[in-house]
Design a protein around this motif. Structure first.
Motif, PDB file in Angstrom:
ATOM      1  N   SER A 286       0.848  -1.181   0.000  1.00 58.62           N
ATOM      2  CA  SER A 286       0.000   0.000   0.000  1.00 58.62           C
ATOM      3  C   SER A 286       0.884   1.231   0.000  1.00 58.62           C
ATOM      4  O   SER A 286       2.083   1.152   0.298  1.00 58.62           O
ATOM      5  CB  SER A 286      -0.943   0.009   1.204  1.00 58.62           C
ATOM      6  N   GLY A 287       0.291   2.361  -0.329  1.00 60.70           N
ATOM      7  CA  GLY A 287       1.005   3.627  -0.276  1.00 60.70           C
ATOM      8  C   GLY A 287       1.432   4.190  -1.610  1.00 60.70           C
ATOM      9  O   GLY A 287       2.023   5.269  -1.671  1.00 60.70           O
ATOM     10  N   GLY A 288       1.163   3.488  -2.682  1.00 60.24           N
ATOM     11  CA  GLY A 288       1.545   4.005  -3.986  1.00 60.24           C
ATOM     12  C   GLY A 288       0.765   5.266  -4.340  1.00 60.24           C
ATOM     13  O   GLY A 288      -0.247   5.586  -3.720  1.00 60.24           O
ATOM     14  N   GLY A 289       1.263   5.981  -5.324  1.00 60.43           N
ATOM     15  CA  GLY A 289       0.585   7.186  -5.765  1.00 60.43           C
ATOM     16  C   GLY A 289       1.509   8.106  -6.521  1.00 60.43           C
ATOM     17  O   GLY A 289       2.557   7.682  -7.019  1.00 60.43           O
ATOM     18  N   LEU A 290       1.134   9.360  -6.565  1.00 56.72           N
ATOM     19  CA  LEU A 290       1.894  10.371  -7.299  1.00 56.72           C
ATOM     20  C   LEU A 290       2.776  11.153  -6.339  1.00 56.72           C
ATOM     21  O   LEU A 290       2.325  11.559  -5.261  1.00 56.72           O
ATOM     22  CB  LEU A 290       0.926  11.311  -8.015  1.00 56.72           C
ATOM     23  N   ALA A 291       4.015  11.334  -6.721  1.00 54.44           N
ATOM     24  CA  ALA A 291       4.954  12.119  -5.923  1.00 54.44           C
ATOM     25  C   ALA A 291       5.695  13.075  -6.842  1.00 54.44           C
ATOM     26  O   ALA A 291       5.850  12.806  -8.039  1.00 54.44           O
ATOM     27  CB  ALA A 291       5.936  11.205  -5.193  1.00 54.44           C
ATOM     28  N   GLN A 292       6.173  14.164  -6.273  1.00 57.28           N
ATOM     29  CA  GLN A 292       6.909  15.144  -7.067  1.00 57.28           C
ATOM     30  C   GLN A 292       8.398  14.864  -7.027  1.00 57.28           C
ATOM     31  O   GLN A 292       8.906  14.306  -6.031  1.00 57.28           O
ATOM     32  CB  GLN A 292       6.638  16.540  -6.535  1.00 57.28           C
TER      33      GLN A 292
ATOM     34  N   SER B 236       9.043  13.014  -1.173  1.00 57.91           N
ATOM     35  CA  SER B 236       9.137  11.764  -0.414  1.00 57.91           C
ATOM     36  C   SER B 236       7.832  10.992  -0.505  1.00 57.91           C
ATOM     37  O   SER B 236       6.775  11.558  -0.759  1.00 57.91           O
ATOM     38  CB  SER B 236       9.447  12.056   1.058  1.00 57.91           C
ATOM     39  N   HIS B 237       7.965   9.714  -0.255  1.00 58.36           N
ATOM     40  CA  HIS B 237       6.798   8.824  -0.295  1.00 58.36           C
ATOM     41  C   HIS B 237       7.148   7.588   0.509  1.00 58.36           C
ATOM     42  O   HIS B 237       8.326   7.204   0.571  1.00 58.36           O
ATOM     43  CB  HIS B 237       6.492   8.438  -1.743  1.00 58.36           C
ATOM     44  N   ARG B 238       6.149   6.970   1.134  1.00 55.27           N
ATOM     45  CA  ARG B 238       6.405   5.759   1.908  1.00 55.27           C
ATOM     46  C   ARG B 238       5.478   4.644   1.463  1.00 55.27           C
ATOM     47  O   ARG B 238       4.256   4.816   1.388  1.00 55.27           O
ATOM     48  CB  ARG B 238       6.230   6.003   3.403  1.00 55.27           C
ATOM     49  N   LEU B 239       6.063   3.510   1.214  1.00 56.16           N
ATOM     50  CA  LEU B 239       5.303   2.307   0.884  1.00 56.16           C
ATOM     51  C   LEU B 239       5.276   1.364   2.085  1.00 56.16           C
ATOM     52  O   LEU B 239       6.211   1.338   2.881  1.00 56.16           O
ATOM     53  CB  LEU B 239       5.940   1.583  -0.308  1.00 56.16           C
ATOM     54  N   SER B 240       4.200   0.600   2.171  1.00 54.04           N
ATOM     55  CA  SER B 240       4.059  -0.397   3.237  1.00 54.04           C
ATOM     56  C   SER B 240       3.807  -1.763   2.623  1.00 54.04           C
ATOM     57  O   SER B 240       3.161  -1.864   1.571  1.00 54.04           O
ATOM     58  CB  SER B 240       2.893  -0.032   4.161  1.00 54.04           C
ATOM     59  N   CYS B 241       4.285  -2.776   3.297  1.00 53.25           N
ATOM     60  CA  CYS B 241       4.057  -4.160   2.884  1.00 53.25           C
ATOM     61  C   CYS B 241       3.671  -4.953   4.126  1.00 53.25           C
ATOM     62  O   CYS B 241       4.497  -5.155   5.008  1.00 53.25           O
ATOM     63  CB  CYS B 241       5.309  -4.737   2.243  1.00 53.25           C
TER      64      CYS B 241
ATOM     65  N   ARG C 150      18.991   7.402  -0.445  1.00 57.70           N
ATOM     66  CA  ARG C 150      17.682   8.031  -0.688  1.00 57.70           C
ATOM     67  C   ARG C 150      16.534   7.209  -0.112  1.00 57.70           C
ATOM     68  O   ARG C 150      15.547   7.772   0.369  1.00 57.70           O
ATOM     69  CB  ARG C 150      17.459   8.215  -2.195  1.00 57.70           C
ATOM     70  N   PHE C 151      16.652   5.909  -0.178  1.00 56.40           N
ATOM     71  CA  PHE C 151      15.594   5.015   0.307  1.00 56.40           C
ATOM     72  C   PHE C 151      16.033   4.352   1.609  1.00 56.40           C
ATOM     73  O   PHE C 151      17.210   4.043   1.801  1.00 56.40           O
ATOM     74  CB  PHE C 151      15.294   3.925  -0.711  1.00 56.40           C
ATOM     75  N   THR C 152      15.062   4.119   2.488  1.00 59.22           N
ATOM     76  CA  THR C 152      15.328   3.427   3.744  1.00 59.22           C
ATOM     77  C   THR C 152      14.265   2.361   3.958  1.00 59.22           C
ATOM     78  O   THR C 152      13.066   2.664   3.904  1.00 59.22           O
ATOM     79  CB  THR C 152      15.324   4.389   4.931  1.00 59.22           C
ATOM     80  N   ILE C 153      14.711   1.144   4.199  1.00 62.78           N
ATOM     81  CA  ILE C 153      13.790   0.054   4.500  1.00 62.78           C
ATOM     82  C   ILE C 153      13.782  -0.170   6.011  1.00 62.78           C
ATOM     83  O   ILE C 153      14.807  -0.049   6.675  1.00 62.78           O
ATOM     84  CB  ILE C 153      14.189  -1.233   3.732  1.00 62.78           C
ATOM     85  N   SER C 154      12.604  -0.474   6.536  1.00 63.45           N
ATOM     86  CA  SER C 154      12.491  -0.726   7.976  1.00 63.45           C
ATOM     87  C   SER C 154      11.352  -1.705   8.205  1.00 63.45           C
ATOM     88  O   SER C 154      10.580  -1.999   7.297  1.00 63.45           O
ATOM     89  CB  SER C 154      12.239   0.586   8.728  1.00 63.45           C
ATOM     90  N   ARG C 155      11.263  -2.196   9.436  1.00 62.93           N
ATOM     91  CA  ARG C 155      10.197  -3.150   9.727  1.00 62.93           C
ATOM     92  C   ARG C 155       9.614  -2.916  11.102  1.00 62.93           C
ATOM     93  O   ARG C 155      10.276  -2.419  11.999  1.00 62.93           O
ATOM     94  CB  ARG C 155      10.685  -4.594   9.566  1.00 62.93           C
ATOM     95  N   ASP C 156       8.365  -3.301  11.240  1.00 66.48           N
ATOM     96  CA  ASP C 156       7.668  -3.320  12.523  1.00 66.48           C
ATOM     97  C   ASP C 156       7.183  -4.749  12.698  1.00 66.48           C
ATOM     98  O   ASP C 156       6.166  -5.144  12.125  1.00 66.48           O
ATOM     99  CB  ASP C 156       6.502  -2.319  12.492  1.00 66.48           C
TER     100      ASP C 156
ATOM    101  N   GLN D 187      10.774   3.837   2.852  1.00 68.08           N
ATOM    102  CA  GLN D 187      10.734   5.301   2.834  1.00 68.08           C
ATOM    103  C   GLN D 187      11.587   5.780   1.666  1.00 68.08           C
ATOM    104  O   GLN D 187      12.777   5.460   1.592  1.00 68.08           O
ATOM    105  CB  GLN D 187      11.265   5.863   4.144  1.00 68.08           C
ATOM    106  N   MET D 188      10.983   6.531   0.778  1.00 63.51           N
ATOM    107  CA  MET D 188      11.670   6.990  -0.427  1.00 63.51           C
ATOM    108  C   MET D 188      11.784   8.516  -0.384  1.00 63.51           C
ATOM    109  O   MET D 188      10.757   9.204  -0.318  1.00 63.51           O
ATOM    110  CB  MET D 188      10.889   6.555  -1.671  1.00 63.51           C
ATOM    111  N   ASN D 189      12.990   9.008  -0.362  1.00 63.88           N
ATOM    112  CA  ASN D 189      13.247  10.440  -0.322  1.00 63.88           C
ATOM    113  C   ASN D 189      13.976  10.884  -1.585  1.00 63.88           C
ATOM    114  O   ASN D 189      14.563  10.064  -2.294  1.00 63.88           O
ATOM    115  CB  ASN D 189      14.078  10.802   0.906  1.00 63.88           C
ATOM    116  N   ASN D 190      13.950  12.184  -1.824  1.00 60.69           N
ATOM    117  CA  ASN D 190      14.624  12.742  -3.000  1.00 60.69           C
ATOM    118  C   ASN D 190      14.273  11.950  -4.261  1.00 60.69           C
ATOM    119  O   ASN D 190      15.150  11.527  -5.013  1.00 60.69           O
ATOM    120  CB  ASN D 190      16.134  12.755  -2.782  1.00 60.69           C
ATOM    121  N   LEU D 191      12.992  11.789  -4.465  1.00 58.75           N
ATOM    122  CA  LEU D 191      12.530  10.965  -5.577  1.00 58.75           C
ATOM    123  C   LEU D 191      12.890  11.581  -6.916  1.00 58.75           C
ATOM    124  O   LEU D 191      12.927  12.807  -7.090  1.00 58.75           O
ATOM    125  CB  LEU D 191      11.021  10.759  -5.479  1.00 58.75           C
TER     126      LEU D 191
END
Length: 124
Positions: free
Chosen positions: A7-13, A17-22, A67-73, A82-86
């Motif tokens: 989830s979390g897809g969409g349009l970013a500039q 930044s944008h964050r995806l979840s799995c 630019r990207f950071t993966i993490s887990r809960d 987490q995607m930055n500086n897209l």
């Protein structure tokens, strides 16, 4: 049967930044690897990042390092990207994948279970 839902897809500039979840279900142990992959139109699927859920060790493709950071809960059985500086070249369908063998691999052949994907479009 393990299931993965992105989830979390969409349009970013560009530059944004944008964050995806799995969300992962069906794995009985917190001993597996979750990877993020992407496929742009006309291109092969490529590995972006992965994480071992039991100890948090990570791996990144050179194209997203810094630019990207993966993490887990683990309590939520959710892995984030987490995607930055897209950049426009980050536009793709993003898939998460999981495998119980725990290999820290960016090869799609190392993963047995896949989500359906979520579209990320980077455009002004």
């Amino acid at each position: 049967q393990p299931q993965l839902v992105e989830s979390g897809g969409g349009l970013a500039q560009p530059g944004g930044s944008h964050r995806l979840s799995c969300r992962v279900s069906g794995f009985n142990e917190d001993l597996y690897t979750v990877g993020w992959f992407r496929q742009a139109p006309g291109k092969e699927r490529e590995g972006v990042s992965c994480i071992r859920t039991h100890n948090g060790t990570t791996n990144y493709a050179d194209s997203v390092k810094g630019r990207f950071t993966i993490s887990r809960d683990n309590a939520e059985k959710t892995v984030y990207l987490q995607m930055n500086n897209l950049k426009s070249e980050d536009t793709a369908i993003y898939y998460c994948a999981a495998d119980w063998r725990g290999r820290l691999s960016l090869l799609d052949s190392a993963y047995s279970y896949w989500g359906q994907g979520t579209q990320v479009t980077v455009s002004s």
